[in-house]
Each structure stands twice: as C-alpha cells, then as structure tokens.
Design a protein around this motif. Structure first.
Motif, PDB file in Angstrom:
ATOM      1  N   ARG A   1      -8.832   4.049   0.380  1.00  0.00           N
ATOM      2  CA  ARG A   1      -7.477   4.263  -0.118  1.00  0.00           C
ATOM      3  C   ARG A   1      -7.290   3.401  -1.358  1.00  0.00           C
ATOM      4  N   PRO A   2      -6.501   3.899  -2.279  1.00  0.00           N
ATOM      5  CA  PRO A   2      -6.270   3.091  -3.481  1.00  0.00           C
ATOM      6  C   PRO A   2      -5.516   1.815  -3.151  1.00  0.00           C
ATOM      7  N   ARG A   3      -5.659   0.827  -3.993  1.00  0.00           N
ATOM      8  CA  ARG A   3      -4.935  -0.427  -3.796  1.00  0.00           C
ATOM      9  C   ARG A   3      -3.446  -0.189  -3.960  1.00  0.00           C
ATOM     10  N   GLY A   4      -2.682  -1.015  -3.327  1.00  0.00           N
ATOM     11  CA  GLY A   4      -1.234  -0.898  -3.417  1.00  0.00           C
ATOM     12  C   GLY A   4      -0.658  -0.430  -2.103  1.00  0.00           C
ATOM     13  N   PRO A   5       0.600  -0.108  -2.076  1.00  0.00           N
ATOM     14  CA  PRO A   5       1.228   0.341  -0.831  1.00  0.00           C
ATOM     15  C   PRO A   5       0.560   1.617  -0.316  1.00  0.00           C
ATOM     16  N   ALA A   6       0.500   1.728   1.008  1.00  0.00           N
ATOM     17  CA  ALA A   6      -0.115   2.907   1.609  1.00  0.00           C
ATOM     18  C   ALA A   6       0.687   4.163   1.306  1.00  0.00           C
ATOM     19  N   THR A   7       1.996   4.036   1.210  1.00  0.00           N
ATOM     20  CA  THR A   7       2.860   5.174   0.870  1.00  0.00           C
ATOM     21  C   THR A   7       3.779   4.728  -0.259  1.00  0.00           C
TER      22      THR A   7
END
Length: 147
Positions: free
Chosen positions: A131-137
């Motif tokens: 998953r990309p870095r940062g918030p999941a959603t």
C-alpha cells in the motif's frame, strides 16, 4: 584508473595508519556483526540458511557506516575519533573490495541453489500487495460541519 589505484587514492592516508586491531574490527564487522542481526531479523520468516547468508553478506551496511562516521566527525565529542574514522574507512574499503569480488560468483551460486529447490520456499512466495505510504483511506472533509 584501475580499481586498485582508485582504492589507493581514497584509502591511501588510512592505509598508512592501519593497525591489526582495525583490520580485525573491519573483518568482524563484515562477518559476525553483519550476519547475526540479519539472521535474527529473519527468524520465523521461513528463509533458508542460504538466503540468510546471502542477505547477511550483501545486505546494506556501507552507507550506514559512512553516515555514522560523518556524525562522529561533525557532531560527537568522543575520544579517539581518528580511530573510529579509520575503522569506518577500512571497513567500507574492505566491504567494497570483498563484496565486489564475491558478487558474481555468490549470486550465481545462490541462483543455482534456488533453481534446484522446489517451489513453496519462503524465497519463492510472491510478495503481498504494497500500500502506498500515508493514510490507508483518504481523509474526507465536509463543509457541512463548518457551519
């Protein structure tokens, strides 16, 4: 410029001050101090000894040694900084030499080992989705809450 001449230019001043203690530390650092933490980190992963050895031998360390040497030089008020820097120079130089000489033969040996073993090893499992870095959603903003 040959590899040896290049190494002599970079390490020339350090070679004149090298001691057996520094060489011993460099060899220890490139073997035990390097491979044991990798083996501990891979416990429970299912990695075979060949993979642990390969990753332990070729895993990244040189850059960390250089960064720590720069920190010692610029920030630390430690005694014997010359010895610490000398050990870092010799360790990185020896690493470049030994890893450069062993890269092709050990990569070929590891590839032959891998090809002769059945699939289902940890080494052949596909990597999971990243998953990309940062918030999941994404964080939703609402103008209705501002009133």
């Amino acid at each position: 410029m040959t590899f040896v001449a290049f190494g002599a230019v970079l390490l020339g001043p350090a070679l004149g001050r090298m001691t057996w203690d520094v060489v011993f530390y460099a060899v220890l650092s490139l073997t035990v101090v390097r491979i044991v933490p990798v083996a501990l980190a891979l416990l429970g992963s299912g990695a075979r000894p060949q993979t642990v050895g390969f990753v332990g031998w070729f895993g990244p360390r040189g850059l960390a040694s250089i960064v720590f040497a720069i920190l010692v030089l610029q920030e630390a008020q430690l005694p014997h900084t010359d010895t610490i820097l000398l050990a870092a120079y010799v360790t990185v130089g020896l690493s470049v030499l030994l890893h450069g000489l062993s890269a092709a033969p050990l990569a070929q040996r590891y590839a032959r080992w891998y090809e002769t073993h059945p699939r289902g090893l940890m080494e052949s499992d596909p990597a999971g989705d990243q998953r990309p870095r940062g918030p999941a959603t994404p964080v939703a903003t609402s103008e209705a809450g501002d009133q």
